[in-house]
Design a protein around this motif. Sequence first.
Motif, PDB file in Angstrom:
ATOM      1  N   LYS A  44       0.850  -1.193   0.000  1.00  0.00           N
ATOM      2  CA  LYS A  44       0.000   0.000   0.000  1.00  0.00           C
ATOM      3  C   LYS A  44       0.883   1.238   0.000  1.00  0.00           C
ATOM      4  O   LYS A  44       1.380   1.673   1.045  1.00  0.00           O
ATOM      5  CB  LYS A  44      -0.929   0.040   1.208  1.00  0.00           C
ATOM      6  N   PRO A  45       1.094   1.840  -1.168  1.00  0.00           N
ATOM      7  CA  PRO A  45       1.878   3.079  -1.228  1.00  0.00           C
ATOM      8  C   PRO A  45       1.060   4.237  -0.648  1.00  0.00           C
ATOM      9  O   PRO A  45      -0.148   4.331  -0.880  1.00  0.00           O
ATOM     10  CB  PRO A  45       2.113   3.285  -2.734  1.00  0.00           C
ATOM     11  N   THR A  46       1.723   5.106   0.137  1.00  0.00           N
ATOM     12  CA  THR A  46       1.045   6.267   0.711  1.00  0.00           C
ATOM     13  C   THR A  46       1.953   7.487   0.641  1.00  0.00           C
ATOM     14  O   THR A  46       3.161   7.369   0.405  1.00  0.00           O
ATOM     15  CB  THR A  46       0.683   6.027   2.193  1.00  0.00           C
ATOM     16  N   ASP A  47       1.362   8.646   0.900  1.00  0.00           N
ATOM     17  CA  ASP A  47       2.165   9.879   0.993  1.00  0.00           C
ATOM     18  C   ASP A  47       1.990  10.513   2.372  1.00  0.00           C
ATOM     19  O   ASP A  47       2.204  11.707   2.550  1.00  0.00           O
ATOM     20  CB  ASP A  47       1.751  10.875  -0.103  1.00  0.00           C
ATOM     21  N   SER A 101       6.536 -20.437   2.674  1.00  0.00           N
ATOM     22  CA  SER A 101       5.393 -20.494   1.747  1.00  0.00           C
ATOM     23  C   SER A 101       4.092 -20.012   2.378  1.00  0.00           C
ATOM     24  O   SER A 101       3.170 -19.610   1.670  1.00  0.00           O
ATOM     25  CB  SER A 101       5.207 -21.928   1.234  1.00  0.00           C
ATOM     26  N   GLY A 102       4.024 -20.010   3.731  1.00  0.00           N
ATOM     27  CA  GLY A 102       2.804 -19.526   4.381  1.00  0.00           C
ATOM     28  C   GLY A 102       2.888 -18.086   4.848  1.00  0.00           C
ATOM     29  O   GLY A 102       1.970 -17.581   5.498  1.00  0.00           O
ATOM     30  N   GLN A 103       3.980 -17.387   4.527  1.00  0.00           N
ATOM     31  CA  GLN A 103       4.167 -16.010   4.987  1.00  0.00           C
ATOM     32  C   GLN A 103       3.397 -15.015   4.119  1.00  0.00           C
ATOM     33  O   GLN A 103       3.381 -15.121   2.892  1.00  0.00           O
ATOM     34  CB  GLN A 103       5.640 -15.635   4.975  1.00  0.00           C
ATOM     35  N   THR A 104       2.786 -14.035   4.786  1.00  0.00           N
ATOM     36  CA  THR A 104       2.176 -12.895   4.104  1.00  0.00           C
ATOM     37  C   THR A 104       2.851 -11.632   4.620  1.00  0.00           C
ATOM     38  O   THR A 104       2.866 -11.380   5.823  1.00  0.00           O
ATOM     39  CB  THR A 104       0.663 -12.821   4.375  1.00  0.00           C
ATOM     40  N   PHE A 105       3.424 -10.855   3.719  1.00  0.00           N
ATOM     41  CA  PHE A 105       4.073  -9.588   4.069  1.00  0.00           C
ATOM     42  C   PHE A 105       3.159  -8.423   3.723  1.00  0.00           C
ATOM     43  O   PHE A 105       2.471  -8.455   2.700  1.00  0.00           O
ATOM     44  CB  PHE A 105       5.394  -9.419   3.299  1.00  0.00           C
ATOM     45  N   VAL A 106       3.180  -7.394   4.566  1.00  0.00           N
ATOM     46  CA  VAL A 106       2.430  -6.169   4.297  1.00  0.00           C
ATOM     47  C   VAL A 106       3.405  -4.997   4.385  1.00  0.00           C
ATOM     48  O   VAL A 106       4.098  -4.836   5.397  1.00  0.00           O
ATOM     49  CB  VAL A 106       1.288  -5.967   5.299  1.00  0.00           C
ATOM     50  N   PHE A 107       3.488  -4.201   3.329  1.00  0.00           N
ATOM     51  CA  PHE A 107       4.329  -3.008   3.300  1.00  0.00           C
ATOM     52  C   PHE A 107       3.445  -1.778   3.107  1.00  0.00           C
ATOM     53  O   PHE A 107       2.581  -1.770   2.218  1.00  0.00           O
ATOM     54  CB  PHE A 107       5.336  -3.069   2.143  1.00  0.00           C
ATOM     55  N   VAL A 108       3.666  -0.754   3.929  1.00  0.00           N
ATOM     56  CA  VAL A 108       2.903   0.490   3.828  1.00  0.00           C
ATOM     57  C   VAL A 108       3.880   1.655   3.917  1.00  0.00           C
ATOM     58  O   VAL A 108       4.765   1.662   4.776  1.00  0.00           O
ATOM     59  CB  VAL A 108       1.870   0.607   4.976  1.00  0.00           C
ATOM     60  N   GLY A 109       3.738   2.635   3.027  1.00  0.00           N
ATOM     61  CA  GLY A 109       4.594   3.812   3.120  1.00  0.00           C
ATOM     62  C   GLY A 109       4.909   4.440   1.779  1.00  0.00           C
ATOM     63  O   GLY A 109       4.238   4.171   0.773  1.00  0.00           O
ATOM     64  N   ASN A 110       5.960   5.241   1.789  1.00  0.00           N
ATOM     65  CA  ASN A 110       6.319   6.030   0.610  1.00  0.00           C
ATOM     66  C   ASN A 110       7.222   5.223  -0.323  1.00  0.00           C
ATOM     67  O   ASN A 110       8.446   5.256  -0.202  1.00  0.00           O
ATOM     68  CB  ASN A 110       7.017   7.322   1.057  1.00  0.00           C
ATOM     69  N   PHE A 111       6.605   4.481  -1.231  1.00  0.00           N
ATOM     70  CA  PHE A 111       7.357   3.705  -2.220  1.00  0.00           C
ATOM     71  C   PHE A 111       6.525   3.573  -3.488  1.00  0.00           C
ATOM     72  O   PHE A 111       5.314   3.821  -3.490  1.00  0.00           O
ATOM     73  CB  PHE A 111       7.705   2.317  -1.679  1.00  0.00           C
ATOM     74  N   GLU A 112       7.210   3.178  -4.551  1.00  0.00           N
ATOM     75  CA  GLU A 112       6.525   2.862  -5.807  1.00  0.00           C
ATOM     76  C   GLU A 112       6.534   1.348  -5.977  1.00  0.00           C
ATOM     77  O   GLU A 112       7.567   0.704  -5.793  1.00  0.00           O
ATOM     78  CB  GLU A 112       7.238   3.532  -6.980  1.00  0.00           C
ATOM     79  N   LYS A 129       9.208  -0.191  -8.210  1.00  0.00           N
ATOM     80  CA  LYS A 129      10.573  -0.140  -7.684  1.00  0.00           C
ATOM     81  C   LYS A 129      10.777  -1.132  -6.532  1.00  0.00           C
ATOM     82  O   LYS A 129      11.915  -1.456  -6.172  1.00  0.00           O
ATOM     83  CB  LYS A 129      10.906   1.280  -7.232  1.00  0.00           C
ATOM     84  N   MET A 130       9.680  -1.585  -5.950  1.00  0.00           N
ATOM     85  CA  MET A 130       9.775  -2.579  -4.876  1.00  0.00           C
ATOM     86  C   MET A 130      10.008  -3.984  -5.431  1.00  0.00           C
ATOM     87  O   MET A 130      10.577  -4.844  -4.756  1.00  0.00           O
ATOM     88  CB  MET A 130       8.477  -2.579  -4.054  1.00  0.00           C
ATOM     89  N   LYS A 131       9.550  -4.231  -6.634  1.00  0.00           N
ATOM     90  CA  LYS A 131       9.542  -5.585  -7.172  1.00  0.00           C
ATOM     91  C   LYS A 131      10.918  -6.245  -7.231  1.00  0.00           C
ATOM     92  O   LYS A 131      11.049  -7.434  -6.880  1.00  0.00           O
ATOM     93  CB  LYS A 131       8.870  -5.603  -8.543  1.00  0.00           C
ATOM     94  N   PRO A 132      11.990  -5.544  -7.638  1.00  0.00           N
ATOM     95  CA  PRO A 132      13.317  -6.203  -7.647  1.00  0.00           C
ATOM     96  C   PRO A 132      13.754  -6.670  -6.258  1.00  0.00           C
ATOM     97  O   PRO A 132      14.350  -7.738  -6.116  1.00  0.00           O
ATOM     98  CB  PRO A 132      14.249  -5.112  -8.190  1.00  0.00           C
ATOM     99  N   PHE A 133      13.455  -5.872  -5.215  1.00  0.00           N
ATOM    100  CA  PHE A 133      13.797  -6.279  -3.850  1.00  0.00           C
ATOM    101  C   PHE A 133      12.962  -7.485  -3.430  1.00  0.00           C
ATOM    102  O   PHE A 133      13.463  -8.410  -2.774  1.00  0.00           O
ATOM    103  CB  PHE A 133      13.555  -5.122  -2.876  1.00  0.00           C
ATOM    104  N   ILE A 134      11.691  -7.472  -3.813  1.00  0.00           N
ATOM    105  CA  ILE A 134      10.783  -8.552  -3.442  1.00  0.00           C
ATOM    106  C   ILE A 134      11.204  -9.879  -4.077  1.00  0.00           C
ATOM    107  O   ILE A 134      11.257 -10.918  -3.418  1.00  0.00           O
ATOM    108  CB  ILE A 134       9.329  -8.184  -3.825  1.00  0.00           C
TER     109      ILE A 134
END
Length: 627
Positions: free
Chosen positions: A231-234, A397-408, A411-416
């Motif tokens: 969830k990208p935010t400003d 395989s059962g992990q769910t990650f949630v990221f919130v903040g100032n990102f695109e 641009k996150m996909k290569p790290f993921i």
Amino acid sequence: MINNMLGSRLQEITQKGNAPFLFAQSSYGPYQGGLVWGISAFQTAAVAKTTADLQKAMIAALAENERMAKFGFTQGEIETIKKKLDAGLEKQYKEKDKTKSAVYVQQYLENFLTGASIPSAEYSYTEAKKIIKGLTAADINAVAKKLIGNTNQIIVVQAPEKDAKDLPTEAQLIAALKSAGNGVTPYVDNTVNKPLIAKLPTAGTIVNEAKNDKIGITTLTLSNGVKVVLKPTDFKNDQVIFTSFGKGGTSLASDADLISAENANIIAQSGVGDFNPTQLSKYLAGKTASAGAYVSDEYQGFSGSTSPKDLETAFQLIYAYATNPRKDAEIFNKNISDMKVITANKNSSPASVYADTVQAVLSNYNKRAMPTTMQDIDRISIDKAYAFYKDRFADASGQTFVFVGNFEVEKMKPFITTYLASLPALNRNENFIDHGVNPPKGKVSKTVNRGLEDKVSVQLYFHDDYEYNADNNTQLDALKAALEIKILERLREKESGVYSPNVGLSIQKYPSAHYYFTISFSCSKANTEKLINAALEEVNSFKLNGATEDDLKKFKSEELRQEELSLRDNGFWINYLSNRLKNGDDINQVLTDKERINGVTVATSKAAAQKYLNGNNYIRLVLAPEK
């Protein structure tokens, strides 16, 4: 800078298995927290394990002051703290247009009270950067030397009354103060000059991408089964926060190994790979990335925060904690030793005995949820704790990650793909186990008689199983808010018996859906029954009449205003999304919150009170003095 560097040295000692103190701190600042206006002092505090260890703890803490005064700080330590301060300044400056009103209020208050200036964010940033850059080791060490003097010294000792006869004499304490610096040698900087990850992992792939424009999230499914919700935010310019969860936790440990599994979090606190916590902190100097792992009753996962520029470091930390945990016997044994000290002394504290009783009763004396004993601690094994930690993160395989903040997102996909899609996966399709740790049914009353002070602590529980859903939870929230108003009015204002009564509400969906209402307060022994009866009268009034219209208006106004603010807060979204995902709730639930809140009426609150405060399952827990 001096306070921070000296604090790091003391923390480093604390992590060692043979640490001479449970805790120690030295710093220069307002004396006694500003108790006396305008007076500052260099203050050292040391907490000993036992009365017999007091002198040793005191000497060890004071020796670090003398080491600092005689030899100063190393260039490496100074460079580390400069990087940390610079990173903090950068973060603060980037958020200058998001400054909260409370910060301005505090500045105006300080200006009015002390004449403190109110510089602009630009001025503060520029000047602080200039000062930090210009400071040399000689400058800093000269100040450090001046802080340690041999005049105007005060020693204060606090200890249990029962140990008074075993305390060191005044002469012994003064001798310890004078001898603490004997034989100290220069500090040895143990910085590790290695990369966090020796070799980049082989990247995985994104196998599915789904967007939800209603609440602005993107969900990625990775080749190893990991799910990532973005969830990208400003709301903040320099903040990205994250959390993750996978089912299992300590519920999967056998009864025999549970106590070791519950201490797997010590492994998570021991650093990663070749880096102990102190070395890891030095490695991360200049970066605002932080991450850690956890193992709870039903879940295991990761959490942390970072600035956008340090995102890759945060992802590397996640990967390191998952694949290369640190088995540090010194840190582990120190934690267990501290636990023994606390456990050995807790029966001398009425509050601790009461807390243990509350824990035992609320779990219905289930053996997996009883207070920890010395016998339990003796069974803790570092090998079992480490093995359990490794097992909990062997299958992502059962992990769910949630990221919130100032990102695109792009641009996150290569790290993921590099650091999350490469995590090991065994596809075990795990779930947690319900061991039946539930409160007792029916009416239960328990009184603990400990201590001499004329003070009684009361906790009253109304609880039961229920149907967990958004509508019922909203009615519970409204009932709690209205009941709190009435309990406050009755017990504090009308009865004048307590200062701060509290009404709490706790709900859970898993492992079984259950709610807990708690009415808690402290009072004198003479007023105990009167105030308990007064609280129960207010509960009965709700069952007869429901909440008042005025109190419901207050609830709705506050709830809707708080939600308006929360929708612009990263912390709200990280909790909201992770909780909805954990519980399998409608992810768009927040969009209909206003409708549910406005749907609360006097009639629905009455029905809720009759249903949830019926008293069929009622627990009364009281701590009272012995006489």
